[in-house]
Design a protein around this motif. Structure first.
Motif, PDB file in Angstrom:
ATOM      1  N   ASP A 280     -12.204  -9.069  10.150  1.00 37.04           N
ATOM      2  CA  ASP A 280     -12.000  -7.656  10.474  1.00 37.04           C
ATOM      3  C   ASP A 280     -10.983  -6.994   9.554  1.00 37.04           C
ATOM      4  OD1 ASP A 280     -13.813  -7.832  12.540  1.00 37.04           O
ATOM      5  OD2 ASP A 280     -12.291  -8.262  14.066  1.00 37.04           O
ATOM      6  N   ASP A 281     -10.077  -7.815   8.971  1.00 35.75           N
ATOM      7  CA  ASP A 281      -9.030  -7.262   8.115  1.00 35.75           C
ATOM      8  C   ASP A 281      -9.148  -7.723   6.665  1.00 35.75           C
ATOM      9  OD1 ASP A 281      -7.573  -5.766  10.122  1.00 35.75           O
ATOM     10  OD2 ASP A 281      -6.960  -7.707  10.948  1.00 35.75           O
ATOM     11  N   TYR A 282     -10.292  -8.282   6.291  1.00 33.47           N
ATOM     12  CA  TYR A 282     -10.473  -8.705   4.907  1.00 33.47           C
ATOM     13  C   TYR A 282     -10.276  -7.540   3.938  1.00 33.47           C
ATOM     14  CZ  TYR A 282     -12.425 -13.363   5.979  1.00 33.47           C
ATOM     15  OH  TYR A 282     -12.606 -14.657   6.383  1.00 33.47           O
ATOM     16  N   ALA A 283     -10.766  -6.362   4.309  1.00 34.08           N
ATOM     17  CA  ALA A 283     -10.710  -5.225   3.392  1.00 34.08           C
ATOM     18  C   ALA A 283      -9.267  -4.868   3.050  1.00 34.08           C
ATOM     19  CB  ALA A 283     -11.427  -4.017   4.008  1.00 34.08           C
ATOM     20  N   GLU A 284      -8.390  -4.869   4.058  1.00 35.17           N
ATOM     21  CA  GLU A 284      -6.976  -4.545   3.817  1.00 35.17           C
ATOM     22  C   GLU A 284      -6.320  -5.600   2.936  1.00 35.17           C
ATOM     23  OE1 GLU A 284      -3.215  -2.878   3.807  1.00 35.17           O
ATOM     24  OE2 GLU A 284      -5.158  -1.982   4.365  1.00 35.17           O
ATOM     25  N   LEU A 285      -6.619  -6.876   3.205  1.00 38.52           N
ATOM     26  CA  LEU A 285      -6.023  -7.941   2.401  1.00 38.52           C
ATOM     27  C   LEU A 285      -6.540  -7.917   0.965  1.00 38.52           C
ATOM     28  CD1 LEU A 285      -4.206 -10.379   2.165  1.00 38.52           C
ATOM     29  CD2 LEU A 285      -6.050 -11.809   3.069  1.00 38.52           C
ATOM     30  N   THR A 286      -7.831  -7.686   0.786  1.00 41.37           N
ATOM     31  CA  THR A 286      -8.360  -7.627  -0.581  1.00 41.37           C
ATOM     32  C   THR A 286      -7.750  -6.459  -1.355  1.00 41.37           C
ATOM     33  OG1 THR A 286     -10.280  -6.354   0.186  1.00 41.37           O
ATOM     34  CG2 THR A 286     -10.537  -8.735   0.013  1.00 41.37           C
ATOM     35  N   ALA A 287      -7.478  -5.349  -0.671  1.00 41.20           N
ATOM     36  CA  ALA A 287      -6.856  -4.212  -1.347  1.00 41.20           C
ATOM     37  C   ALA A 287      -5.460  -4.579  -1.837  1.00 41.20           C
ATOM     38  CB  ALA A 287      -6.798  -3.007  -0.401  1.00 41.20           C
ATOM     39  N   ARG A 288      -4.722  -5.317  -1.045  1.00 39.18           N
ATOM     40  CA  ARG A 288      -3.373  -5.720  -1.451  1.00 39.18           C
ATOM     41  C   ARG A 288      -3.421  -6.731  -2.593  1.00 39.18           C
ATOM     42  NH1 ARG A 288       0.572  -6.091   3.835  1.00 39.18           N
ATOM     43  NH2 ARG A 288      -0.126  -4.170   4.869  1.00 39.18           N
ATOM     44  N   ILE A 289      -4.322  -7.706  -2.481  1.00 37.18           N
ATOM     45  CA  ILE A 289      -4.415  -8.716  -3.537  1.00 37.18           C
ATOM     46  C   ILE A 289      -4.899  -8.095  -4.841  1.00 37.18           C
ATOM     47  CG2 ILE A 289      -5.749 -10.756  -4.242  1.00 37.18           C
ATOM     48  CD1 ILE A 289      -5.491 -11.792  -1.413  1.00 37.18           C
TER      49      ILE A 289
END
Length: 424
Positions: A280-289
């Motif tokens: 559910d939060d992959y998108a936020e983590l990928t944006a940070r990485i």
């Protein structure tokens, strides 16, 4: 184990069903008022009668899941004002640095910690004086007090306050050690092994867990090891991981379809951050990485989450007093074997041939540790292939040529136990 342990609660023992579960009308969260004050006064009475004015914080932890919303979240997990905050500490957790295993606190601070736990403020610990006293706060306003004396006056004081002290065999929150865990000390030998792992590009990231629920990350290189070591908290658990990757596209491409992952990344200021997320939060983590200079994904499931090596930091005098351990890695098991068996050069050992590698090295299980025999040590006669001399599953007797604790290698020789046919 303390001889006198009492469960102190606000629940009348008469209000329990046949299984012992409470069925009365008392609320299972703190009233932030008279009942909570009664708990604290009772703990103080037990401590005073036991001659205790200072306690040690043991196995502290924090959690963001605070009683599933039954209590409002507390700033700083309720620890603000109880422990000094290091202004240079930029950890995402923002936990006061004085809250650590072994920290000694006066009785009034210990009582304030009991209040935090009664309110499910997000911080938890055991409060103990070894061999003399203990306070453990459990779920739903159950509190356990242990002492080396019966504390009859304190029991009477608790009853006068409207509480119910009941004698127990032991606290259900007493520390239990896991036999499968290993306490590898973060001593000179560990740091020598870590230095070799960094130099050989097997390791590049150190996870420090000073308290349960808090991770601090350190990027490792040959020049940074001494600095990192000097800044670690006593009794912290350490986990060594492979280094961060600068190939951000490859890291982003390694996300699984679903499930929990931990992302670790270094921002433009050089600080290292981490986050545990599900799909559910992959998108936020990928944006940070995607904005990071270097990053890595670590698995979260026990059968996949295996660091390079682990350790527990000793106190300043070099003694490991932390009671928690770590899930052992293959390197940790090798360390345990080498430190308990006291293997030495010239010693004769028996083992079973475990594997013969294509590059000619024979691997031998010598009781839980895989030692090695190079081709020239198989026989005085010329050998083209190890299988000409040994076979997988064969039991052999060999002499130890060398024990290298840094690289965790034991070299064996078969020919050292054989007569040299060229000797006249």
């Amino acid at each position: 184990m303390l001889p006198y342990v009492y469960r102190v609660t606000k629940y009348d023992p008469a209000d329990r069903d046949d299984s012992g579960s409470y069925v009365g009308a008392e609320d299972t969260v703190s009233d932030h008022g008279a009942v909570e004050a009664a708990y604290l006064q009772a703990v103080e009475a037990f401590a005073v009668e036991s001659g205790i004015d200072r306690l040690s914080v043991r196995e502290p932890g924090i959690s963001s899941f605070v009683h599933f919303g039954a209590e409002p979240p507390m700033d700083g997990f309720g620890l603000d004002g109880l422990f000094p905050r290091d202004p240079a500490d930029t950890a995402d957790s923002a936990v006061p640095t004085g809250f650590h295993d072994g920290a000694e606190v006066p009785l009034d601070t210990a009582l304030a910690l009991v209040r935090v736990m009664l309110r499910d403020g997000g911080a938890w610990c055991r409060l103990e004086v070894e061999g003399a006293f203990a306070v453990h706060v459990g779920w739903d306003q159950y509190l356990y007090v242990g002492s080396s004396s019966p504390c009859e006056e304190a029991q009477a004081r608790a009853r006068a306050l409207g509480l119910f002290p009941e004698r127990m065999d032991a606290s259900p929150y007493a520390m239990e050690t896991d036999e499968d865990e290993i306490q590898r000390p973060g001593d000179d030998a560990f740091w020598a092994r870590l230095g070799w792992a960094v130099a050989s590009c097997q390791a590049g990231l150190l996870e420090e867990t000073p308290i349960e629920g808090v991770s601090r990350w350190h990027r490792l290189d040959d020049e940074a090891l001494d600095t990192v070591r000097a800044g670690l908290a006593p009794r912290a658990r350490l986990a060594v991981w492979p280094g961060l990757s600068t190939d951000i596209d490859a890291v982003l491409g390694s996300f699984p379809a679903d499930g929990l992952v931990e992302g670790v990344w270094q921002d433009e200021d050089g600080r290292i951050h981490s986050a545990v997320v599900d799909e559910d939060d992959y998108a936020e983590l990928t944006a940070r990485i995607a904005r990071a200079g270097a990053a890595a994904l670590l698995p979260m499931y026990a059968d996949e989450r295996v660091p390079v090596m682990t350790a527990v930091m000793p106190d300043g005098d070099g003694v490991v007093r932390a009671r928690w351990g770590t899930d052992p890695t293959p390197s940790d098991r090798n360390w345990a074997f080498l430190t308990t068996r006291a293997l030495r050069r010239g010693q004769v050992v028996t083992g079973t041939v475990n594997h013969i590698a294509d590059f000619g090295v024979t691997f031998v299980d010598i009781g839980g540790f895989i030692a090695m025999i190079n081709i020239p040590e198989l026989s005085w006669l010329p050998v083209d292939y190890p299988s000409d001399v040994v076979s997988v599953g064969q039991e052999i007797t060999a002499e130890i040529l060398d024990v290298d604790p840094v690289r965790e290698r034991v070299s064996l020789s078969l020919k050292a136990l054989q007569e040299d046919p060229r000797r006249p």
